[in-house]
Write an enzyme that holds these catalytic residues in place. Structure first.
Site, PDB file in Angstrom:
ATOM      1  N   LYS A 145      -0.382   6.063 -36.910  1.00  0.00           N
ATOM      2  CA  LYS A 145      -0.428   4.618 -36.705  1.00  0.00           C
ATOM      3  C   LYS A 145      -1.449   3.942 -37.626  1.00  0.00           C
ATOM      4  CE  LYS A 145       1.813   4.556 -32.320  1.00  0.00           C
ATOM      5  NZ  LYS A 145       2.008   6.008 -32.128  1.00  0.00           N
TER       6      LYS A 145
HETATM    7  C1  PLP Z   1       3.225   6.608 -31.884  1.00  0.00           C
HETATM    8  C2  PLP Z   1       3.399   8.052 -32.151  1.00  0.00           C
HETATM    9  C3  PLP Z   1       4.688   8.643 -32.260  1.00  0.00           C
HETATM   10  C4  PLP Z   1       5.958   7.860 -32.029  1.00  0.00           C
HETATM   11  O1  PLP Z   1       6.219   6.923 -33.043  1.00  0.00           O
HETATM   12  P1  PLP Z   1       7.258   5.728 -32.804  1.00  0.00           P
HETATM   13  O2  PLP Z   1       7.076   4.834 -33.962  1.00  0.00           O
HETATM   14  O3  PLP Z   1       6.859   5.076 -31.509  1.00  0.00           O
HETATM   15  O4  PLP Z   1       8.629   6.332 -32.732  1.00  0.00           O
HETATM   16  C5  PLP Z   1       4.758   9.989 -32.567  1.00  0.00           C
HETATM   17  N1  PLP Z   1       3.650  10.742 -32.729  1.00  0.00           N
HETATM   18  C6  PLP Z   1       2.412  10.211 -32.624  1.00  0.00           C
HETATM   19  C7  PLP Z   1       1.241  11.096 -32.794  1.00  0.00           C
HETATM   20  C8  PLP Z   1       2.240   8.856 -32.341  1.00  0.00           C
HETATM   21  O5  PLP Z   1       0.992   8.345 -32.227  1.00  0.00           O
END
Ligand code: PLP
Length: 475
Positions: free
Chosen positions: A117
């Site tokens: 993120k």
């Molecule tokens: C947020 C997240 C996901 C999922 O991603 P999306 O964009 O919600 O599909 C997968 N792995 C980790 C470690 C995350 O923080």
């Protein structure tokens, strides 16, 4: 470039907006999500030219196709300020790790909070600061987190002018490492609020505060959730960067497997593919919360209730509905806003589901858009973490393990498979210990963070008390 809502009727009167207008907005007024009116096409000559660029300059080239209301020099400077070796650990920013011929991990989790993120949120922090200064405005981000999103937002917004972050989390429910990461931020514009309750109590607070429109307007309350188009756009860049690293020539194709929850990450892959990046398959990997796998297998999209939403060892993929999924369905239905509005604005709220299984469009999810899917369980995660260590001497986190497990089921000869590494193992140490019998490695800068001074206030789930806190901070 103009943006339209996924629920807008196709007519010249439908509202079209420019990038900076939607940057600080969440949902479109009609409840839909914003998408560009068309996907800009990247031809072979351009892709070849991009092969020589740094990550920051590649980001600038891609963003320029979507942003025409920030002067080019400013946008380039924002990209160069965001994607640095100092923030992301390596000059490549998203280096590929080869596991074996045809199988790679693309490292997206070397930013400040060790999860993917950061890739988008770090840019968002700089874009927000830039745009707020230009408008002479302030923004108070009020959110709820059970882990990754909140800390990525705080690390992106810390010290930024014009922005305050009020982040609620359920008291005592995050991992000690996650708590330490968030609560050790001592910046004046960061407010950590531990709510004596569960995650749903935090979300209810956000709904209550944002639902008070007068308060929301007066105190400029905003969010940074995953439906924000700017986050998605920033994520498109690493699909190009991964492709460029894995190939020599544009005639080659690659596939991606994406550990998925809210469909934000893989939706960016869909956008990259629509722009002409030679992606063969986009494989959606889910955990026990298999809303998306069910759709891609059957055409049924069925939102889960709280009782049906499992708490798993890949918690950032624990979703009951996939908030970005509407964007893909809009494309799948030939950009029919009226039908999309019926599915997501009427059928889902009323029946909790819709079924495209008999619709000719559904077959195109695989045949035309390249989608495939699979599911991974706790036992699969443990097995994959163990076998990846034994075979390649690499420790993967639980989410990446879900991706690797599903990727193995979709590999094709001659097409490299890139699995997106979405977090580092240290964030989810308990499961690593369960799989390998030892703690994951910790980078030097994270040693002892649990002992750092913390800034957090513990509060009851009381809407008025939260409003008072925000009002006081703004006074
Ligand atoms: C947020 C997240 C996901 C999922 O991603 P999306 O964009 O919600 O599909 C997968 N792995 C980790 C470690 C995350 O923080």
């Amino acid at each position: 470039m103009h943006y339209i809502s996924t629920r807008a009727p196709h007519s010249p009167t439908s509202e079209r907006k420019r990038f900076c207008e939607i940057l600080l907005e969440g949902l479109a007024p009609d409840g839909g999500l914003y998408l560009p009116e068309t996907y800009p096409q990247v031809d072979a000559a351009t892709l070849t030219r991009w092969r020589g660029l740094s990550y920051a300059d590649l980001a600038f080239e891609i963003l320029s196709l979507y942003v025409d209301d920030i002067p080019a020099d400013d946008l380039r400077a924002l990209c160069r300020k965001t994607y640095t070796e100092a923030v992301f650990g390596t000059a490549a920013i998203v280096p590929l790790k080869k596991l074996e011929d045809g199988l790679y991990l693309e490292a997206l989790s070397n930013g400040p909070t060790l999860a993917f993120k950061d890739m988008a949120m770090q840019l968002l922090g700089n874009l927000f600061e830039y745009e707020l200064a230009r408008r002479g405005e302030e923004l108070n981000i009020f959110g709820a987190t059970s882990g990754d999103t909140g800390s990525a937002a705080e690390y992106a917004m810390r010290g930024k002018k014009g922005v305050r972050v009020f982040m609620t989390s359920p008291d005592g429910r995050m991992s000690p490492f996650q708590q330490a990461q968030m609560f050790s931020l001592l910046d004046d514009n960061i407010y950590n609020i531990a709510i004596t309750g569960v995650f749903d109590d935090c979300q209810d607070l956000v709904k209550a505060v944002s639902g008070d429109l007068e308060f929301k307007r007066k105190y400029k309350i905003g969010t940074v959730n995953s439906i924000n188009w700017a986050r998605l756009m920033a994520q498109v860049v690493y699909y190009f960067a991964g492709y460029i690293q894995a190939t020599q020539a544009n005639s080659e194709r690659v596939s991606f497997t994406v550990p998925s929850g809210n469909f934000g990450n893989v939706c960016a892959g869909h956008v990259a593919r629509m722009m002409g990046l030679p992606i063969d398959r986009l494989v959606v990997a889910t955990n026990e919360n298999d809303v998306l796998d069910e759709f891609f297998r059957t055409g049924v999209y069925r939102v889960r209730g709280t009782a049906d939403t499992h708490e798993t060892s890949s918690p950032s993929m624990d979703i009951s509905k996939a908030s970005n999924f509407e964007r893909f369905v809009f494309d799948l239905l030939g950009r029919d806003g009226a039908r999309t509005a019926d599915l997501f604005g009427a059928q889902v709220p009323r029946q909790g589901r819709f079924d495209l299984g008999a619709d000719p469009a559904f077959a195109q999810a695989a045949s035309r858009y390249g989608f495939a899917s699979g599911k991974s369980t706790h036992q699969d995660r443990l097995d994959t973490i163990r076998s990846t260590w034994q075979k390649y001497r690499v420790v993967v986190d639980t989410h990446t393990a879900d991706g690797l497990k599903v990727a193995q089921e979709h590999r094709q000869a001659g097409v490299p498979m890139l699995v997106l590494e979405t977090a580092l193992p240290i964030k989810f140490a308990a499961t690593i210990v369960e799989a390998l019998g030892r703690e994951p490695e910790r980078l030097a800068q994270f040693v002892g963070i649990e002992a750092l001074p913390k800034k957090v206030r513990v509060m009851a789930p009381d809407v008025q008390a939260i409003k008072d806190l925000i009002a006081q901070a703004c006074a």
